[in-house]
Design a protein around this motif. Structure first.
Motif, mmCIF file in Angstrom:
data_model
loop_
_atom_site.group_PDB
_atom_site.id
_atom_site.type_symbol
_atom_site.label_atom_id
_atom_site.label_comp_id
_atom_site.label_asym_id
_atom_site.label_seq_id
_atom_site.Cartn_x
_atom_site.Cartn_y
_atom_site.Cartn_z
ATOM 1 N N CYS A 214 0.819 -1.207 0.000
ATOM 2 C CA CYS A 214 0.000 0.000 0.000
ATOM 3 C C CYS A 214 0.856 1.262 0.000
ATOM 4 N N ALA A 215 1.939 1.255 0.749
ATOM 5 C CA ALA A 215 2.830 2.410 0.782
ATOM 6 C C ALA A 215 3.399 2.689 -0.610
ATOM 7 N N THR A 216 3.742 1.615 -1.327
ATOM 8 C CA THR A 216 4.276 1.752 -2.677
ATOM 9 C C THR A 216 3.263 2.411 -3.608
ATOM 10 N N SER A 217 1.987 2.115 -3.390
ATOM 11 C CA SER A 217 0.932 2.676 -4.256
ATOM 12 C C SER A 217 0.412 4.016 -3.740
ATOM 13 N N GLY A 218 1.031 4.552 -2.700
ATOM 14 C CA GLY A 218 0.549 5.805 -2.134
ATOM 15 C C GLY A 218 -0.729 5.626 -1.338
ATOM 16 N N PHE A 219 -0.948 4.393 -0.854
ATOM 17 C CA PHE A 219 -2.129 4.034 -0.054
ATOM 18 C C PHE A 219 -3.429 4.264 -0.828
ATOM 19 N N ALA A 220 -3.357 4.040 -2.129
ATOM 20 C CA ALA A 220 -4.533 4.231 -2.990
ATOM 21 C C ALA A 220 -5.426 2.987 -2.966
ATOM 22 N N GLY A 221 -6.709 3.206 -3.063
ATOM 23 C CA GLY A 221 -7.660 2.112 -3.182
ATOM 24 C C GLY A 221 -8.252 1.678 -1.860
ATOM 25 N N SER A 222 -9.390 1.018 -1.948
ATOM 26 C CA SER A 222 -10.117 0.603 -0.744
ATOM 27 C C SER A 222 -9.392 -0.495 0.031
ATOM 28 N N ARG A 223 -8.571 -1.299 -0.644
ATOM 29 C CA ARG A 223 -7.815 -2.341 0.057
ATOM 30 C C ARG A 223 -6.741 -1.770 0.976
ATOM 31 N N CYS A 224 -6.416 -0.518 0.757
ATOM 32 C CA CYS A 224 -5.361 0.113 1.552
ATOM 33 C C CYS A 224 -5.917 1.024 2.643
ATOM 34 N N ARG A 225 -7.216 1.005 2.851
ATOM 35 C CA ARG A 225 -7.838 1.894 3.844
ATOM 36 C C ARG A 225 -7.220 1.698 5.236
ATOM 37 N N ASP A 226 -7.094 0.447 5.679
ATOM 38 C CA ASP A 226 -6.528 0.179 7.016
ATOM 39 C C ASP A 226 -5.059 0.588 7.102
ATOM 40 N N SER A 227 -4.302 0.287 6.051
ATOM 41 C CA SER A 227 -2.878 0.656 6.044
ATOM 42 C C SER A 227 -2.706 2.169 6.018
ATOM 43 N N LYS A 228 -3.588 2.844 5.290
ATOM 44 C CA LYS A 228 -3.529 4.307 5.232
ATOM 45 C C LYS A 228 -3.823 4.898 6.614
ATOM 46 N N ALA A 229 -4.824 4.345 7.311
ATOM 47 C CA ALA A 229 -5.148 4.815 8.656
ATOM 48 C C ALA A 229 -3.987 4.566 9.613
ATOM 49 N N LEU A 230 -3.371 3.392 9.529
ATOM 50 C CA LEU A 230 -2.214 3.081 10.368
ATOM 51 C C LEU A 230 -1.081 4.065 10.091
ATOM 52 N N HIS A 231 -0.824 4.342 8.816
ATOM 53 C CA HIS A 231 0.234 5.268 8.431
ATOM 54 C C HIS A 231 -0.041 6.668 8.999
ATOM 55 N N ARG A 232 -1.288 7.099 8.888
ATOM 56 C CA ARG A 232 -1.684 8.408 9.417
ATOM 57 C C ARG A 232 -1.495 8.459 10.939
ATOM 58 N N ASP A 233 -1.937 7.401 11.641
ATOM 59 C CA ASP A 233 -1.794 7.352 13.097
ATOM 60 C C ASP A 233 -0.332 7.357 13.518
ATOM 61 N N GLN A 234 0.478 6.604 12.794
ATOM 62 C CA GLN A 234 1.912 6.528 13.086
ATOM 63 C C GLN A 234 2.558 7.901 12.889
ATOM 64 N N GLN A 235 2.223 8.553 11.778
ATOM 65 C CA GLN A 235 2.790 9.875 11.514
ATOM 66 C C GLN A 235 2.356 10.892 12.575
ATOM 67 N N ALA A 236 1.103 10.804 13.011
ATOM 68 C CA ALA A 236 0.603 11.722 14.042
ATOM 69 C C ALA A 236 1.345 11.506 15.364
ATOM 70 N N PHE A 237 1.602 10.244 15.722
ATOM 71 C CA PHE A 237 2.337 9.975 16.958
ATOM 72 C C PHE A 237 3.746 10.548 16.867
ATOM 73 N N VAL A 238 4.428 10.304 15.760
ATOM 74 C CA VAL A 238 5.800 10.804 15.600
ATOM 75 C C VAL A 238 5.815 12.335 15.623
ATOM 76 N N ALA A 239 4.816 12.961 15.015
ATOM 77 C CA ALA A 239 4.734 14.428 15.027
ATOM 78 C C ALA A 239 4.556 14.947 16.451
ATOM 79 N N ASP A 240 3.685 14.302 17.233
ATOM 80 C CA ASP A 240 3.507 14.709 18.633
ATOM 81 C C ASP A 240 4.785 14.482 19.435
ATOM 82 N N CYS A 241 5.467 13.395 19.156
ATOM 83 C CA CYS A 241 6.717 13.090 19.841
ATOM 84 C C CYS A 241 7.767 14.163 19.529
ATOM 85 N N ARG A 242 7.813 14.590 18.272
ATOM 86 C CA ARG A 242 8.758 15.651 17.895
ATOM 87 C C ARG A 242 8.408 16.972 18.575
#
Length: 197
Positions: free
Chosen positions: A36-64
């Motif tokens: 999913c990361a390779t495809s830019g998290f495009a498509g409905s099959r990547c919905r969960d991976s996209k959400a995980l990626h967003r959550d991970q990025q938000a945590f790292v941003a708060d940590c920074r």
């Protein structure tokens, strides 16, 4: 053998799927995420991976953002990949967002050089996630700052000062939504000095 009331178990910290309790599930989720990361998290099959990626990025941003409370050179900004990996692998094995916040926080604490103090910081972070100040939930970055402040308190008042530093850190965290780092550090120190034995 059960842990004593003062002995705190460290959160789970996964560095790869090889460390996972369910290695197959983790590897399957990792492969899906990578596709999913390779495809830019495009498509409905990547919905969960996209959400995980967003959550991970938000945590790292708060940590920074919490690095403002960090006097040491080992900041979350430098540990971003380690922290992101800890969060992502935790989610790959099906843990909750809050559970994985704690796992990533523990990884950041270890990176900052907290060592065994990090296990004692875990309950402070966990308690912060469930508290509020004046009816408002405490922002995650302030909880992360609290982890840093707990480490600082433990170093200042000796390694055996967990019982003192947990409430002292709570004073800092409660102060932080309405005041700057230095004001809240002073409040933490005032509490610690008043209760240090």
């Amino acid at each position: 053998m059960a842990a004593s009331p003062r002995e705190v178990k460290a959160p789970e910290r996964l560095e790869s799927c090889e460390d996972a309790p369910d290695e197959k599930r983790c590897a399957k989720e990792e492969a899906k995420y990578e596709r999913c990361a390779t495809s830019g998290f495009a498509g409905s099959r990547c919905r969960d991976s996209k959400a995980l990626h967003r959550d991970q990025q938000a945590f790292v941003a708060d940590c920074r953002r919490a690095d403002v409370a960090q006097p040491l050179p080992n900041t979350c900004a430098k540990a971003a990949e380690t922290v992101a990996d800890a969060y992502r692998y935790c989610r790959f094995v099906g843990r909750s967002v809050l559970w994985c916040d704690r796992s990533a926080m523990y990884a950041a604490c270890i990176y900052r050089g907290g060592g065994r103090i990090c296990a004692g910081a875990a309950p402070v972070y966990r308690a912060c996630q469930t508290r509020s100040v004046n009816g408002a939930k405490i922002a995650r970055r302030f909880c992360i700052e609290g982890d840093i402040q707990y480490q600082n308190c433990r170093h200042a008042y000796s390694v055996g000062s967990a019982d003192l530093c947990r409430p002292a850190t709570a004073v800092y965290i409660d102060c932080r939504p309405g005041a700057g780092v230095h004001v809240c550090e002073k409040a933490r120190d005032d509490y610690a000095k008043a209760h240090y034995r």
